[in-house]
Design an enzyme around this catalytic site. Structure first.
Site, PDB file in Angstrom:
ATOM      1  N   CYS A  89      28.998 -32.535  -5.888  1.00 51.06           N
ATOM      2  CA  CYS A  89      29.892 -31.414  -6.179  1.00 51.06           C
ATOM      3  C   CYS A  89      30.122 -31.201  -7.670  1.00 51.06           C
ATOM      4  CB  CYS A  89      31.231 -31.624  -5.472  1.00 51.06           C
ATOM      5  SG  CYS A  89      31.107 -31.641  -3.666  1.00 51.06           S
ATOM      6  N   ASN A 118      34.216 -25.725   0.922  1.00 48.63           N
ATOM      7  CA  ASN A 118      33.601 -26.484  -0.170  1.00 48.63           C
ATOM      8  C   ASN A 118      32.108 -26.195  -0.189  1.00 48.63           C
ATOM      9  OD1 ASN A 118      32.534 -28.364  -1.914  1.00 48.63           O
ATOM     10  ND2 ASN A 118      33.641 -30.118  -1.058  1.00 48.63           N
ATOM     11  N   HIS A 178      36.560 -27.053  -9.054  1.00 45.81           N
ATOM     12  CA  HIS A 178      35.711 -27.200  -7.872  1.00 45.81           C
ATOM     13  C   HIS A 178      36.576 -26.970  -6.646  1.00 45.81           C
ATOM     14  CE1 HIS A 178      33.195 -28.670  -4.769  1.00 45.81           C
ATOM     15  NE2 HIS A 178      33.817 -29.827  -4.636  1.00 45.81           N
TER      16      HIS A 178
END
Length: 324
Positions: free
Chosen positions: A115, A281, A251
């Site tokens: 990520c 996500n 993020h």
């Protein structure tokens, strides 16, 4: 002479057409819309269709970024793709994107930092421009996490979605004297925490499941602490305070993590870009997707100071500060 610096001049994004709501997941999992929203802030996610791949999504996002900047693919010196879900072990997603865009020069490579992939890729691109090796770089995050999550595990599958985001970096010219661009980037990792968030298996271990595994509480604890420290680091290095930041573009992993970091930084919600409720996500794609949305809807404007941060499997984490 002024030192070379990188400007963010193009933004693009791609989300698959198919939207899967929490209510749809609740028809096949022991979960509910209320349960998912309360723990993650997520209401829905986009899921790749049969024709969506890491390459096709990355290419679509990159094309938008080029159009925004008014540049041609042939003008680009390099392509860097942050992805943990490539279509092939090799060739790299980036070189496939080169072909899709019609690029006949330059170079491309993939970067795997989960990520944190976009922050890592942005840092590499900035370094390439500052060193004089290239004058422009496409930085892309493209992920198809729906193909590595266990759809029977409600603790992980509800968290992720698919998509791609891209930015175009260009070296500042004489006409850009008043544009600061990327001020600094800061990268970290700690391999001792690798078992908190990982995919079990790969091409070299085909006997493994190939599914994502996560110790959610531990990741949450590390995320708030490490991301807060990373944000403080980038501001300290640049002699700035939290009050100088126009926008936090984090993020998009979990709304509770985003809110926790924002509270520690004393940033009000109206200065934080949030897409996790609609995108879930999307790993390395989440920051460029959020940037693209906020630039195009007019929230982020020229001159704004934008702070980006991410944490991913590894654990990896990092931050970047840019004047748009």
């Amino acid at each position: 002479m002024m030192a070379r610096r990188s400007l963010l001049v193009g933004f693009g994004g791609y989300l698959p057409d198919r939207i899967v709501t929490n209510d749809e997941l609740a028809t096949r999992l022991d979960t509910s819309d209320e349960w998912i929203r309360a723990r993650t802030g997520i209401a829905q996610r986009h899921i790749a269709g049969p024709g969506d791949t890491a390459v096709s999504m990355a290419s679509a996002a990159a094309s938008q970024a080029l159009d925004y900047a008014g540049m041609r693919a042939g003008d680009v010196g390099a392509v860097i793709v942050g992805t943990s879900t490539p279509d092939q072990a090799f060739p790299a997603t980036a070189v496939r994107v080169q072909a899709e865009l019609g690029m006949t020069g330059g170079f491309g490579f993939d970067l795997a930092a989960a990520c944190s992939g976009f922050i890592y890729a942005l840092s590499m691109a900035d370094s390439l421009i500052r060193s004089g090796q290239v004058d422009s770089v496409l930085v892309i995050g493209s992920e198809v996490y729906s193909r590595i999550v266990d759809w029977s595990d409600r603790g992980t599958c509800v968290l992720f979605g698919d998509g791609a985001g891209a930015v175009l970096l260009r070296a500042a010219g004489d006409e850009d004297e008043d544009r600061a661009g990327i001020l600094s980037t800061h990268l970290h990792s700690d391999g001792r925490t690798g078992d908190l968030l990982y995919v079990d298996g790969a091409v070299g271990q085909r006997e493994k499941s190939g599914f994502l595994h996560m110790r959610g509480r531990d990741v949450f604890r590390h995320a708030v602490a490490k991301l807060s420290d990373s944000v403080d680091e980038v501001l300290r290095v640049n002699g700035l305070t939290h009050g100088d930041v126009s926008w936090l573009v984090p993020h998009q992993a979990n709304l509770r993590i985003i809110e926790g970091v924002a509270r520690k930084l004393e940033l009000p919600p109206e200065r934080v870009i949030v897409t996790v409720d609609r995108h879930a996500n999307t790993s390395a794609a989440s920051i460029p997707l959020a940037l693209n949305e906020a630039v195009r809807d007019g929230r982020i404007r020229p001159g704004d100071l934008v702070l980006m941060e991410a944490l991913g499997g590894g654990l990896t984490w990092g931050s970047a500060l840019a004047r748009i």
